[in-house]
Design an enzyme around this catalytic site. Structure first.
Site, PDB file in Angstrom:
ATOM      1  CE  LYS A 145      -4.501   0.855   0.416  1.00 33.77           C
ATOM      2  NZ  LYS A 145      -5.639   0.071  -0.092  1.00 33.77           N
TER       3      LYS A 145
ATOM      4  N   GLY B  31     -25.188   2.365   1.805  1.00 35.14           N
ATOM      5  CA  GLY B  31     -24.290   2.976   0.819  1.00 35.14           C
ATOM      6  C   GLY B  31     -24.678   2.532  -0.575  1.00 35.14           C
TER       7      GLY B  31
ATOM      8  N   GLY C 141     -23.263   3.674  -3.565  1.00 35.70           N
ATOM      9  CA  GLY C 141     -22.271   4.223  -4.484  1.00 35.70           C
ATOM     10  C   GLY C 141     -21.932   3.187  -5.536  1.00 35.70           C
ATOM     11  CG  HIS C 142     -18.446   3.713  -7.961  1.00 29.72           C
ATOM     12  ND1 HIS C 142     -18.071   4.831  -7.262  1.00 29.72           N
ATOM     13  CD2 HIS C 142     -18.489   4.065  -9.262  1.00 29.72           C
ATOM     14  CE1 HIS C 142     -17.890   5.818  -8.107  1.00 29.72           C
ATOM     15  NE2 HIS C 142     -18.127   5.392  -9.327  1.00 29.72           N
ATOM     16  CB  VAL C 143     -19.190  -1.386  -3.939  1.00 27.57           C
ATOM     17  CG1 VAL C 143     -19.412  -2.811  -3.456  1.00 27.57           C
ATOM     18  CG2 VAL C 143     -17.738  -1.177  -4.362  1.00 27.57           C
TER      19      VAL C 143
HETATM   20  P1  NAD Z   1     -18.448   5.217  -3.323  1.00 29.44           P
HETATM   21  O1  NAD Z   1     -17.895   6.486  -2.799  1.00 29.44           O
HETATM   22  O2  NAD Z   1     -18.796   5.116  -4.778  1.00 29.44           O
HETATM   23  O3  NAD Z   1     -19.783   4.824  -2.521  1.00 29.44           O
HETATM   24  C1  NAD Z   1     -19.919   4.929  -1.146  1.00 29.44           C
HETATM   25  C2  NAD Z   1     -21.348   5.422  -0.890  1.00 29.44           C
HETATM   26  O4  NAD Z   1     -21.593   5.367   0.516  1.00 29.44           O
HETATM   27  C3  NAD Z   1     -21.584   6.856  -1.342  1.00 29.44           C
HETATM   28  O5  NAD Z   1     -22.739   6.936  -2.150  1.00 29.44           O
HETATM   29  C4  NAD Z   1     -21.751   7.610  -0.023  1.00 29.44           C
HETATM   30  O6  NAD Z   1     -22.635   8.704  -0.124  1.00 29.44           O
HETATM   31  C5  NAD Z   1     -22.305   6.534   0.881  1.00 29.44           C
HETATM   32  N1  NAD Z   1     -22.106   6.790   2.309  1.00 29.44           N
HETATM   33  C6  NAD Z   1     -21.048   7.347   2.941  1.00 29.44           C
HETATM   34  N2  NAD Z   1     -21.263   7.404   4.259  1.00 29.44           N
HETATM   35  C7  NAD Z   1     -22.475   6.857   4.474  1.00 29.44           C
HETATM   36  C8  NAD Z   1     -23.257   6.621   5.636  1.00 29.44           C
HETATM   37  N3  NAD Z   1     -22.845   6.978   6.849  1.00 29.44           N
HETATM   38  N4  NAD Z   1     -24.457   6.019   5.483  1.00 29.44           N
HETATM   39  C9  NAD Z   1     -24.911   5.678   4.259  1.00 29.44           C
HETATM   40  N5  NAD Z   1     -24.221   5.889   3.131  1.00 29.44           N
HETATM   41  C10 NAD Z   1     -23.028   6.467   3.230  1.00 29.44           C
HETATM   42  O7  NAD Z   1     -17.402   4.090  -2.909  1.00 29.44           O
HETATM   43  P2  NAD Z   1     -17.344   2.586  -3.448  1.00 29.44           P
HETATM   44  O8  NAD Z   1     -16.296   2.489  -4.490  1.00 29.44           O
HETATM   45  O9  NAD Z   1     -18.716   2.098  -3.720  1.00 29.44           O
HETATM   46  O10 NAD Z   1     -16.769   1.847  -2.162  1.00 29.44           O
HETATM   47  C11 NAD Z   1     -17.610   1.539  -1.048  1.00 29.44           C
HETATM   48  C12 NAD Z   1     -16.816   0.731  -0.034  1.00 29.44           C
HETATM   49  O11 NAD Z   1     -16.326  -0.457  -0.654  1.00 29.44           O
HETATM   50  C13 NAD Z   1     -15.587   1.434   0.536  1.00 29.44           C
HETATM   51  O12 NAD Z   1     -15.421   1.023   1.875  1.00 29.44           O
HETATM   52  C14 NAD Z   1     -14.458   0.886  -0.309  1.00 29.44           C
HETATM   53  O13 NAD Z   1     -13.226   0.947   0.367  1.00 29.44           O
HETATM   54  C15 NAD Z   1     -14.909  -0.544  -0.500  1.00 29.44           C
HETATM   55  N6  NAD Z   1     -14.344  -1.221  -1.663  1.00 29.44           N
HETATM   56  C16 NAD Z   1     -14.529  -0.709  -2.902  1.00 29.44           C
HETATM   57  C17 NAD Z   1     -14.015  -1.389  -4.008  1.00 29.44           C
HETATM   58  C18 NAD Z   1     -14.241  -0.888  -5.407  1.00 29.44           C
HETATM   59  O14 NAD Z   1     -13.990  -1.646  -6.348  1.00 29.44           O
HETATM   60  N7  NAD Z   1     -14.711   0.332  -5.589  1.00 29.44           N
HETATM   61  C19 NAD Z   1     -13.292  -2.588  -3.825  1.00 29.44           C
HETATM   62  C20 NAD Z   1     -13.137  -3.107  -2.533  1.00 29.44           C
HETATM   63  C21 NAD Z   1     -13.679  -2.398  -1.454  1.00 29.44           C
END
Ligand code: NAD
Length: 353
Positions: free
Chosen positions: A80, A180, A182-184
């Site tokens: 990292k 949440g 978002g993307h995932v």
């Molecule tokens: P993202 O920023 O696209 O989505 C996160 C979402 O969570 C956002 O829409 C945000 O508004 C919402 N959020 C934040 N705080 C919140 C709360 N208190 N209550 C409700 N919603 C809340 O991020 P992502 O890429 O979807 O990643 C989400 C999680 O998955 C993170 O912890 C990230 O580290 C983990 N992750 C992501 C990936 C990836 O491929 N993107 C891979 C492994 C792990």
């Protein structure tokens, strides 16, 4: 803090301090373990208050990457990187290219990619200075948006947990509470809806909540998600959300989601167990992201390979739950044990040569 003592206790190989005053670069690269292959993990850009905090963060995160890749069956070690800077005000092309040169100096022992505080454009800057970077846009031959594969893996991990808990992997008619969107979260939701699951969703952003509602989900306030009546609770936003305050409120039988570091502490894994819930460990089910970028190492992204390895998350999650049951430990401890056994076996093999 005694850094070397910490590294010795947790098995770290290397900590590189990167300093380039002309570009304002103050960064650390932590290589935890390269037994299985080059250390791979994202670059985080974050304005830590102290160097001690930044070093602890990068060391801890690099170790987590070793475990994630080991359990996923990847030929990758854990690493990292962290640039101590504000991603909104301090980050720029020169700083990222300077960082890329430090990555290049390691000759492939560490392969970097995107993490918190980074954009796909930032990855392109780094790629101008080193070939040891993955997560490039598709237009540059890279794997593009990793969250598609992450969402698929989370969904398959849920199905495996369903099989282990209810004897049936079908999620049709089951209710999943997603924290949440978002993307995932949204990519996981797409698979769940296709299978006929019902969704309860929360997000702190109105646009995300609206998107969920448009897809047919019931939307609740952020704090109400812990009390939602559901079969599966799926943290897809933040770390530390499984803790002494929230676990007693959960009304589900399975916890499986994409967020990193969901358990506030190991004791919270015990608490889930005591409540009779099946916990599919975060780094087991969210490995689709590292699988996707890992399938880019060597210069050519192999999507079919990424898909094949992501589909294995189903079997791996079942193995973790079965190991936990047979060895009388939490699923989190079982995942760590599986990772440590694989690394020890490969280390033994290397000693033979
Ligand atoms: P993202 O920023 O696209 O989505 C996160 C979402 O969570 C956002 O829409 C945000 O508004 C919402 N959020 C934040 N705080 C919140 C709360 N208190 N209550 C409700 N919603 C809340 O991020 P992502 O890429 O979807 O990643 C989400 C999680 O998955 C993170 O912890 C990230 O580290 C983990 N992750 C992501 C990936 C990836 O491929 N993107 C891979 C492994 C792990």
């Amino acid at each position: 803090m005694e850094i070397l003592e910490y590294m010795e206790a947790h098995g770290h190989e290397q900590l590189l301090i990167c300093h380039e005053p002309s570009q304002g670069l103050r960064a650390f690269i932590a290589i935890h373990d390269t037994t299985l292959g080059p250390a791979c993990g994202g670059l985080r850009v974050w304005p830590h208050e102290s160097e001690d905090d930044a070093i602890m963060d990068v060391l801890r995160l690099s170790r987590a990457m070793t475990y994630k890749s080991a359990v996923a069956g990847l030929d990758l070690g854990g690493g990292k990187a962290l640039i101590m800077a504000d991603p909104h005000t301090d980050k720029n092309e020169a700083m990222l290219r300077a960082f890329g040169r430090h990555v290049d100096s390691l000759g492939g022992r560490y392969v970097t990619t995107e993490d918190v505080g980074m954009t796909p454009r930032d990855v392109e800057y780094i790629a101008q200075e080193t070939e040891h970077v993955v997560g490039l846009p598709e237009s540059l031959g890279g794997s593009g948006d990793t969250s598609l594969m992450t969402g698929l893996g989370v969904y398959l991990g849920m199905k495996a947990a369903a099989k282990a808990t209810w004897g049936d992997e079908s999620l049709s008619g089951r209710t999943v509470a997603l924290q949440g969107f978002g993307h995932v979260g949204s990519n996981t939701a797409t698979h769940l809806l296709e299978e006929g699951a019902k969704l309860v969703v929360t997000d702190i952003f109105e646009s995300a909540r609206q998107e969920a509602a448009d897809m047919g989900a019931i939307v609740v306030e952020p704090d109400d998600i812990y009390d939602a009546e559901c079969d599966i609770f799926s943290p897809c936003a933040l770390g530390g959300v499984l803790n002494g305050d929230t676990i007693p409120r959960l009304r589900c039988e399975i916890v499986a989601g994409g967020a990193n570091n969901q358990l506030l502490s190991d004791a919270d894994g015990d608490l889930l167990e005591e409540r009779g819930m099946t916990y599919a460990p975060d780094y087991v089910v969210n490995a689709g992201g590292i699988i996707n970028v890992g399938s880019e190492i060597g210069g050519v992204y192999r999507k079919d390979r990424a898909l094949e390895l992501t589909k294995r998350i189903y079997r791996t999650t079942l193995d973790v739950i079965e190991t936990a049951r047979s060895e009388g430990i939490t699923t989190n401890a079982a995942a760590a044990r599986i990772a440590e056994r694989r690394i020890a076996a490969v280390r033994g093999l290397k000693a033979m040569l």
